[in-house]
Design a protein around this motif. Structure first.
Motif, PDB file in Angstrom:
ATOM      1  N   VAL A 417     -10.349  83.893 -20.155  1.00  0.00           N
ATOM      2  CA  VAL A 417      -9.666  85.165 -19.923  1.00  0.00           C
ATOM      3  C   VAL A 417      -8.177  84.872 -20.022  1.00  0.00           C
ATOM      4  O   VAL A 417      -7.669  83.984 -19.335  1.00  0.00           O
ATOM      5  N   ARG A 418      -7.486  85.597 -20.883  1.00  0.00           N
ATOM      6  CA  ARG A 418      -6.075  85.293 -21.114  1.00  0.00           C
ATOM      7  C   ARG A 418      -5.198  86.477 -20.722  1.00  0.00           C
ATOM      8  O   ARG A 418      -5.325  87.555 -21.281  1.00  0.00           O
ATOM      9  N   THR A 419      -4.365  86.233 -19.721  1.00  0.00           N
ATOM     10  CA  THR A 419      -3.439  87.285 -19.289  1.00  0.00           C
ATOM     11  C   THR A 419      -2.146  86.625 -18.823  1.00  0.00           C
ATOM     12  O   THR A 419      -2.162  85.729 -17.995  1.00  0.00           O
ATOM     13  N   GLY A 420      -1.037  87.046 -19.402  1.00  0.00           N
ATOM     14  CA  GLY A 420       0.231  86.400 -19.099  1.00  0.00           C
ATOM     15  C   GLY A 420       0.780  86.764 -17.742  1.00  0.00           C
ATOM     16  O   GLY A 420       1.490  85.992 -17.097  1.00  0.00           O
ATOM     17  N   SER A 421       0.410  87.934 -17.278  1.00  0.00           N
ATOM     18  CA  SER A 421       0.887  88.439 -15.999  1.00  0.00           C
ATOM     19  C   SER A 421       0.377  87.536 -14.870  1.00  0.00           C
ATOM     20  O   SER A 421      -0.600  86.835 -15.020  1.00  0.00           O
ATOM     21  N   GLN A 422       1.024  87.553 -13.741  1.00  0.00           N
ATOM     22  CA  GLN A 422       0.894  86.523 -12.721  1.00  0.00           C
ATOM     23  C   GLN A 422      -0.063  86.885 -11.581  1.00  0.00           C
ATOM     24  O   GLN A 422      -0.336  88.042 -11.336  1.00  0.00           O
ATOM     25  N   ASP A 423      -0.526  85.851 -10.890  1.00  0.00           N
ATOM     26  CA  ASP A 423      -1.271  86.025  -9.631  1.00  0.00           C
ATOM     27  C   ASP A 423      -0.351  85.547  -8.514  1.00  0.00           C
ATOM     28  O   ASP A 423      -0.154  84.359  -8.331  1.00  0.00           O
ATOM     29  N   ILE A 424       0.221  86.482  -7.767  1.00  0.00           N
ATOM     30  CA  ILE A 424       1.203  86.079  -6.749  1.00  0.00           C
ATOM     31  C   ILE A 424       0.522  85.762  -5.417  1.00  0.00           C
ATOM     32  O   ILE A 424       1.160  85.745  -4.365  1.00  0.00           O
ATOM     33  N   GLY A 425      -0.767  85.501  -5.497  1.00  0.00           N
ATOM     34  CA  GLY A 425      -1.508  85.172  -4.279  1.00  0.00           C
ATOM     35  C   GLY A 425      -2.491  86.259  -3.897  1.00  0.00           C
ATOM     36  O   GLY A 425      -3.230  86.144  -2.921  1.00  0.00           O
ATOM     37  N   THR A 426      -2.516  87.313  -4.704  1.00  0.00           N
ATOM     38  CA  THR A 426      -3.339  88.470  -4.379  1.00  0.00           C
ATOM     39  C   THR A 426      -4.809  88.250  -4.672  1.00  0.00           C
ATOM     40  O   THR A 426      -5.666  88.904  -4.083  1.00  0.00           O
ATOM     41  N   GLY A 427      -5.108  87.371  -5.643  1.00  0.00           N
ATOM     42  CA  GLY A 427      -6.488  87.218  -6.085  1.00  0.00           C
ATOM     43  C   GLY A 427      -6.698  87.788  -7.476  1.00  0.00           C
ATOM     44  O   GLY A 427      -7.834  87.923  -7.940  1.00  0.00           O
ATOM     45  N   GLN A 428      -5.611  88.100  -8.180  1.00  0.00           N
ATOM     46  CA  GLN A 428      -5.677  88.656  -9.521  1.00  0.00           C
ATOM     47  C   GLN A 428      -6.513  87.772 -10.457  1.00  0.00           C
ATOM     48  O   GLN A 428      -7.343  88.258 -11.218  1.00  0.00           O
ATOM     49  N   CYS A 582     -13.563  92.340  -6.195  1.00  0.00           N
ATOM     50  CA  CYS A 582     -13.964  91.139  -5.472  1.00  0.00           C
ATOM     51  C   CYS A 582     -13.866  91.427  -3.992  1.00  0.00           C
ATOM     52  O   CYS A 582     -12.787  91.687  -3.473  1.00  0.00           O
ATOM     53  N   ARG A 583     -14.984  91.391  -3.343  1.00  0.00           N
ATOM     54  CA  ARG A 583     -15.027  91.795  -1.944  1.00  0.00           C
ATOM     55  C   ARG A 583     -14.127  90.926  -1.069  1.00  0.00           C
ATOM     56  O   ARG A 583     -13.371  91.427  -0.239  1.00  0.00           O
ATOM     57  N   LYS A 584     -14.187  89.609  -1.267  1.00  0.00           N
ATOM     58  CA  LYS A 584     -13.447  88.743  -0.343  1.00  0.00           C
ATOM     59  C   LYS A 584     -11.938  88.856  -0.535  1.00  0.00           C
ATOM     60  O   LYS A 584     -11.189  88.899   0.439  1.00  0.00           O
ATOM     61  N   THR A 585     -11.474  88.885  -1.782  1.00  0.00           N
ATOM     62  CA  THR A 585     -10.029  88.983  -1.963  1.00  0.00           C
ATOM     63  C   THR A 585      -9.537  90.393  -1.601  1.00  0.00           C
ATOM     64  O   THR A 585      -8.403  90.561  -1.173  1.00  0.00           O
ATOM     65  N   ALA A 586     -10.400  91.391  -1.764  1.00  0.00           N
ATOM     66  CA  ALA A 586     -10.002  92.751  -1.362  1.00  0.00           C
ATOM     67  C   ALA A 586      -9.849  92.807   0.157  1.00  0.00           C
ATOM     68  O   ALA A 586      -8.853  93.311   0.686  1.00  0.00           O
ATOM     69  N   GLU A 587     -10.840  92.267   0.857  1.00  0.00           N
ATOM     70  CA  GLU A 587     -10.729  92.237   2.325  1.00  0.00           C
ATOM     71  C   GLU A 587      -9.479  91.458   2.733  1.00  0.00           C
ATOM     72  O   GLU A 587      -8.769  91.826   3.671  1.00  0.00           O
ATOM     73  N   SER A 588      -9.218  90.390   1.998  1.00  0.00           N
ATOM     74  CA  SER A 588      -8.075  89.549   2.324  1.00  0.00           C
ATOM     75  C   SER A 588      -6.749  90.297   2.118  1.00  0.00           C
ATOM     76  O   SER A 588      -5.806  90.140   2.894  1.00  0.00           O
ATOM     77  N   GLN A 589      -6.666  91.112   1.069  1.00  0.00           N
ATOM     78  CA  GLN A 589      -5.463  91.929   0.868  1.00  0.00           C
ATOM     79  C   GLN A 589      -5.243  92.874   2.037  1.00  0.00           C
ATOM     80  O   GLN A 589      -4.129  93.076   2.503  1.00  0.00           O
ATOM     81  N   ILE A 590      -6.334  93.468   2.506  1.00  0.00           N
ATOM     82  CA  ILE A 590      -6.215  94.427   3.613  1.00  0.00           C
ATOM     83  C   ILE A 590      -5.784  93.691   4.882  1.00  0.00           C
ATOM     84  O   ILE A 590      -4.853  94.096   5.581  1.00  0.00           O
ATOM     85  N   ILE A 591      -6.445  92.561   5.141  1.00  0.00           N
ATOM     86  CA  ILE A 591      -6.103  91.786   6.340  1.00  0.00           C
ATOM     87  C   ILE A 591      -4.643  91.333   6.257  1.00  0.00           C
ATOM     88  O   ILE A 591      -3.888  91.439   7.230  1.00  0.00           O
ATOM     89  N   GLY A 592      -4.237  90.852   5.081  1.00  0.00           N
ATOM     90  CA  GLY A 592      -2.852  90.395   4.913  1.00  0.00           C
ATOM     91  C   GLY A 592      -1.857  91.530   5.130  1.00  0.00           C
ATOM     92  O   GLY A 592      -0.803  91.333   5.738  1.00  0.00           O
ATOM     93  N   GLY A 593      -2.170  92.694   4.627  1.00  0.00           N
ATOM     94  CA  GLY A 593      -1.282  93.845   4.812  1.00  0.00           C
ATOM     95  C   GLY A 593      -1.147  94.187   6.290  1.00  0.00           C
ATOM     96  O   GLY A 593      -0.053  94.468   6.794  1.00  0.00           O
ATOM     97  N   VAL A 594      -2.265  94.147   6.993  1.00  0.00           N
ATOM     98  CA  VAL A 594      -2.251  94.438   8.431  1.00  0.00           C
ATOM     99  C   VAL A 594      -1.419  93.385   9.166  1.00  0.00           C
ATOM    100  O   VAL A 594      -0.604  93.707  10.037  1.00  0.00           O
ATOM    101  N   ILE A 595      -1.595  92.121   8.787  1.00  0.00           N
ATOM    102  CA  ILE A 595      -0.845  91.054   9.467  1.00  0.00           C
ATOM    103  C   ILE A 595       0.655  91.235   9.254  1.00  0.00           C
ATOM    104  O   ILE A 595       1.454  91.135  10.188  1.00  0.00           O
ATOM    105  N   GLN A 596       1.042  91.531   8.012  1.00  0.00           N
ATOM    106  CA  GLN A 596       2.471  91.714   7.761  1.00  0.00           C
ATOM    107  C   GLN A 596       2.991  92.924   8.547  1.00  0.00           C
ATOM    108  O   GLN A 596       4.110  92.913   9.054  1.00  0.00           O
TER     109      GLN A 596
END
Ligand SMILES: Cc1cc2nc3c(=O)[nH]c(=O)nc-3n(C[C@H](O)[C@H](O)[C@H](O)COP(=O)(O)OP(=O)(O)OC[C@H]3O[C@@H](n4cnc5c(N)ncnc54)[C@H](O)[C@@H]3O)c2cc1C
Ligand code: SF4
Lengths: 692, 328
Positions: A417-428, A582-596
């Motif tokens: 899978v080729r995509t130049g855009s970045q994964d800044i830790g989100t799970g992209q 992706c269930r786990k990275t989606a949950e992780s985004q929500i948890i991370g948003g809440v933590i911030q």
């Protein structure tokens, strides 16, 4: 040596409510092991051989003129290549007034002290202050008027990987290892400073240690300065901020002040009024907007005015949902103040004010999950520990952005899978692998992702929660195109009509008969096949779906009424994001948003010394960020609502948290704390009768 | 960072000799090194000799003899917190260690290093502020950002004493054993001094004196209570240690020390006296006695809240020591 492999799948988190919703329930973050073992190399980790180290010379005070600078002594330090002073005035702590380039970090440090700069400090304004509001007349039809001022402090992004760029200069070409949220925008201006056409250099950011909006600034001054030095000496160059510089000069969430004068009726209906907001933008020209009102609630006719206030501080940058958490804090607490004044339950009042039917169902679920029934009316508790419940809401629209993608099947049966855009830790990275695996019909294990490289297909900068939503459309199209070509070629080999073949779990099927295994088919290809796709009006129509992301959060906490210390018990975060990948990275985004959000609510505060304008807490000890023992039980709920297609998830979960916490504290102690962070002294003041 | 020599003496006596060695301008002792390394990184000290004592393990970390506890200078906070015997016979000491910092810090932090760590004042910790403590002419906290500073003492420096362990030990008749000079012990109370008796250091150790052990007596009815803004990786806003002798529910005697409110562990003998005779069931009397703790407090512009927190921390330390519910 310990086993460092981790299965690509592992047992599900114990949240049955989220089972079976996502495209993949059990996939783990693809780069999880690399990140925790340190084998993942971030830009900061790249120190090319024979490199030049660069750092800025910065103003240590809020406002000062450099009277004397011993450039000669600094230049004479062994290993120093150059010292350049570009200005003598520093308008905030951390503002660069020049740079040093040297052979080592140690030489840089020695040169910095040899500069022996004598500063003449000048008066510095360190905060937004209390600008006066001239409010209009009271709104028509109001029985009562609430006038209140809500404030929030400057919050720094505190990315774990600091800002900077490492440039591997190889004479007539270069690789730029940038810590960036925009692989492609990080090229801007680099051609000029490097003296190379864009065709001779590329930006690489395979791993990015957080950004939260602060790394959306193109090449940035770090990148451009490193680029100039690299070009000048024809050598690699490395310029990364240290932790203090990261707090001082890489952007922030601007402070805010929201003055409301709002009319309401006896039944809690809000009939409008005026909202005046100010944003503290440091020396910047703007960027202090406060999203209040949010438009999620019917507040009658609101007259809104905003002004940015300058002071001697570093300027803001986009910060995860810019302007929203500040605004939501004021708006949610204001609504709860109206509810309490009119004797209404804040949940019931929101059911009435909220413009969105779907969110009403979310409130019902959230109330059940948090145990809203146990909530006692505001201000009725006399015990030492006082329980509080609060609510906040959120919404986010999908923004279009340019995105291309390419998917390649290699003869060895691997899929790239080729995509130049970045994964800044989100799970992209993980999400795109899942999207492609599913669309092609192959197991996730065969899919590899090449990401964060400007020589790969272009994609958006990660701001506004646009990366997954737009790139996934390009991926879906690329996968479909690839499947078509691939099956045509296999069909030709098998001598069947192309339309008769399907891929199922990697097997090539005709009706229910397996014609070839994935390995056999790929080997039979002889050479790689690829398919391309882009986000376009066509792919949008075909794959995108409709609706926008929304959510609600419920907080359950306790306030120690003798100490003012807040203990968070639980936060339930119900969030829609359309089709969950992706269930786990989606949950992780929500948890991370809440933590911030909870860290913003309770702790964070960039504090400038009132006399010198210097930041007194430019580290991660005095600049408080929530730690493990501060965590409530955070329960992300993936909401399957009316949205179809892939919807934004990065920003919305951080919007409502601070407001919901402030409402819960109000509920517990009986008077609102209208200033963030919710420090113990402020909570005590509120309990003791609005001494603040 | 300037280059320095590193020495690893085999015993504390050797460390003491090195610390006095005239060939070196500034020898510095390093145990766990957490505070020392912070100082090196920020450029607050520029030693030419670092004396690493961490590997000295001439005694068990924790031993009991003559009815007292003897703690090796290099015992970690984690091990002190985990000692069953200390938890049972001097709970205040186990608790003050357990409540410090984070598990990672506690696994590295040594007892002597914890006692002798330098203050956390953010002006002190930032090399660009030439404050009194660094030989400058001004206390920046005095009219600046002083939310976490002292409410007791006359200055001219307004730090709060950083060590949790010192607060806990101060109600256990503790002393530190020394090597390297003509005295072999100093009581904990005499280990630290107020800023008017010297600004550049907070303790009374002479050049060449090295801590070898810490002695303290059991106090089975004792407790430590810290009020913290953040529960991870943070310092107490206010802390209190209390050791009691009870006759049923009645306090026969009490020793109380407050932390994070003064430049030294702040002994409160008059609170101890006010507590004598108070029944734990008489909350009004208990609160009244605890309220005497703030008698001499003179808060600064931003730390008046500590005056409100101090009696709360003391009362809770007392209730905790007596095995009672503190949130009542
Ligand atoms: C984020 C954070 C939070 C923290 N929170 C707390 C807290 O809540 N409570 C608390 O009490 N502490 C806290 N600490 C501080 C920590 O506990 C101390 O830094 C640690 O105890 C120092 O011990 P060390 O062994 O690393 O000392 P070192 O850094 O090695 O030494 C500290 C000082 O002691 C001297 N020294 C060491 N051993 C001897 C000896 N045998 N004889 C003579 N002098 C000696 C050294 O010369 C130096 O001056 C925190 C630290 C951090 C980073
Ligand atoms: S309190 Fe002490 S250490 Fe802090 S600025 Fe004042 S003199 Fe310096």
């Amino acid at each position: 040596m310990a086993d460092r492999t981790m299965p690509s799948r592992s047992p599900l988190p114990n949240r049955p409510m989220n089972d079976g919703i996502a495209m993949s329930d059990d996939a783990n973050r693809l780069d999880g092991v690399a990140k925790v073992t340190g084998s993942a190399k971030y830009g900061r980790d790249v120190m090319p051989k024979n490199g030049v180290f660069v750092s800025f010379i910065r103003c240590p005070w809020g406002h000062a003129q450099a009277r004397s600078i011993d450039e000669e002594a600094a230049s004479a330090v062994a290993g120093v290549l150059e010292v350049e002073i570009t200005g003598r005035e520093g308008r905030y702590h951390g503002e660069p007034i020049g740079h040093i380039a040297a052979e080592s970090l140690a030489a840089l440090r020695r040169a910095r002290s040899a500069l022996n700069i004598e500063w003449d400090p000048e008066d510095a304004d360190t905060e937004i202050g209390s600008p006066e509001a001239s409010h209009d007349d009271d709104p028509d039809g109001a029985d009562h008027v609430l006038e209140a001022v809500y404030t929030t402090p400057v919050q720094t992004h505190s990315s774990l990987e600091t800002h900077g760029t490492s440039i591997d200069h190889m004479g007539d070409r270069a690789i730029i290892y940038a810590s960036t949220q925009g692989t492609f925008s990080a090229r801007e201006g680099m051609d000029r400073v490097l003296g190379m056409p864009q065709s001779r250099f590329k930006v690489v950011c395979e791993f990015v240690g957080g950004g939260f909006g602060s790394k959306l600034n193109g090449a940035g001054k770090e990148g451009l300065t490193a680029g100039r030095i690299a070009a000048k000496y024809g050598r690699p160059a490395w310029l990364f901020c240290d932790r203090a510089e990261e707090h001082l000069d890489t952007g922030n969430r601007p402070s805010s002040r929201t003055h409301v004068r709002i009319g309401y009726r006896d039944d809690g209906t809000i009939v409008g009024g005026s909202v005046r907001t100010w944003g503290g933008v440091g020396v910047a020209g703007g960027g202090g907007g406060v999203v209040m009102p949010s438009n999620r609630y019917d507040l009658g006719r609101i007259r809104k005015q905003h002004a940015d206030v300058r002071f001697n501080g570093g300027g803001p940058r986009a910060f995860r949902a810019p302007g929203h958490p500040q605004g939501a804090f004021a708006e949610e607490l204001m609504i709860d103040e109206v509810a309490t004044a009119t004797g209404r339950d804040p949940l019931e009042l929101r059911m009435k004010l909220d413009r969105e039917d779907e969110r009403r169902s979310m409130y019902e679920l959230g109330a059940r999950l948090i145990g809203w029934k146990r909530r006692q009316p505001t201000g009725t508790q006399a015990s030492v520990l006082r329980r509080g419940f609060g609510i906040g809401s959120t919404s986010w629209n999908r923004f279009p952005a340019r995105a291309d993608a390419e998917v390649v099947i290699h003869p060895d049966a691997s899929v790239e899978v080729r995509t130049g855009s970045q994964d800044i830790g989100t799970g992209q990275r993980t999400a795109m692998a899942i999207v492609v695996a599913r669309q092609l019909g192959v197991p996730l294990d065969v899919v590899h992702v090449s990401i964060g490289d400007s020589s790969l297909p272009a994609g958006p900068a990660s701001g506004g929660s646009v990366t997954a939503t737009n790139t996934s459309l390009a991926m879906l199209e690329a996968a479909d195109n690839l499947k078509e070509t691939f099956l045509e070629r296999i069909a030709a080999q098998l001598g069947v009509v192309a339309g008769a073949l399907k891929i199922r779990e990697g097997d090539i099927m005709q009706d229910d008969r397996r014609m070839m295994t994935w390995q056999e088919a790929c080997a039979a290809l002889g050479s790689a096949v690829s398919g391309r796709g882009s986000r376009s009006r066509r792919s949008d129509r075909q794959y995108s779906g409709s609706g926008h992301s929304m959510g609600v959060q419920f907080v359950d906490l306790e306030v120690d009424s003798e100490t003012g210390v807040i203990h968070l018990n639980r936060i339930v975060a119900i969030q829609s994001c359309g089709r969950v990948i992706c269930r786990k990275t989606a949950e992780s985004q929500i948890i991370g948003g809440v933590i911030q959000g909870l860290s913003f609510a309770l702790f964070e505060d960039k504090l400038l010394d009132r006399n010198t304008g210097a930041m007194v807490n430019p580290n991660l000890e005095f600049y408080r960020i929530a730690g493990p023992a501060d965590m409530p039980k955070i329960e992300p709920v993936l909401w399957e609502g009316n949205q179809t297609g892939i919807r934004p998830l990065g920003e919305p979960p951080t919007i409502p948290t601070a407001g919901a916490i402030a409402c819960a504290v109000f509920n517990a102690v009986g008077s609102p704390v209208r200033d963030l962070p919710l420090r113990p002294d402020r909570v005590l003041d509120a309990i003791e009768g609005g001494r603040s | 960072m300037k280059p320095f020599s590193l020495a690893r003496p085999r015993d504390f006596a050797g460390a003491g000799k090195l610390a006095k060695d005239r060939r070196f301008r500034l020898p510095v002792i390093k145990a766990g090194g957490m505070d020392v390394v912070d100082h090196l990184k920020e450029g607050l000290i520029e030693p030419d000799l670092l004396i690493d004592v961490l590997r000295i393990d001439d005694q068990p970390e924790i031993r009991e003899a003559d009815g007292a506890f003897h703690i090796h200078a290099n015992a970690t906070l984690a091990n002190i917190a985990a000692s069953r015997s200390i938890a049972r016979r001097a709970p205040v000491v186990a608790q003050c260690c357990a409540s410090a910092a984070t598990p990672q810090v506690r696994n590295v932090a040594t007892a002597a290093g914890n006692l002798l760590q330098r203050p956390r004042c953010w002006y002190y910790r930032n090399s660009q502020f030439d404050c009194l403590k660094k030989g400058g002419h001004r206390c920046f906290a005095f009219d600046g950002e002083n939310a976490y500073h002292a409410i007791f003492g006359d200055g001219p420096c307004h730090i709060v004493h950083p060590s949790n362990l010192a607060i806990g030990l101060s109600v256990c008749n503790a002393s530190v054993r020394l090597t390297g000079s003509d005295r072999d012990a100093v009581s904990l109370a005499d280990l630290f001094h107020m800023p008017d008796r010297g600004l550049l250091s907070e303790h009374n150790l002479k050049t060449g004196e090295v801590v070898t052990e810490i002695h303290f007596e059991p106090r089975s009815t004792s407790a430590f209570y810290a009020i913290k803004h953040k529960q991870s990786f943070d310092w107490p806003l206010v802390a209190a240690a209390a050791a009691l002798e009870l006759d049923g529910d009645r306090i026969e005697s009490a020793t109380v020390t407050a932390g994070a409110v003064a430049p030294v562990p702040w002994a409160l003998p008059h609170v101890g006296e006010a507590l004598v005779g108070v029944s734990l069931d008489d909350d009004t009397a208990l609160r009244r006695a605890c309220a005497t703790s703030t008698r001499d407090a003179r808060p600064m512009s931003d730390n008046e809240y500590k005056v409100r927190l101090l009696p709360v921390a003391i009362r809770r330390a007392i209730l905790k020591a007596a095995g009672r519910e503190v949130m009542s």
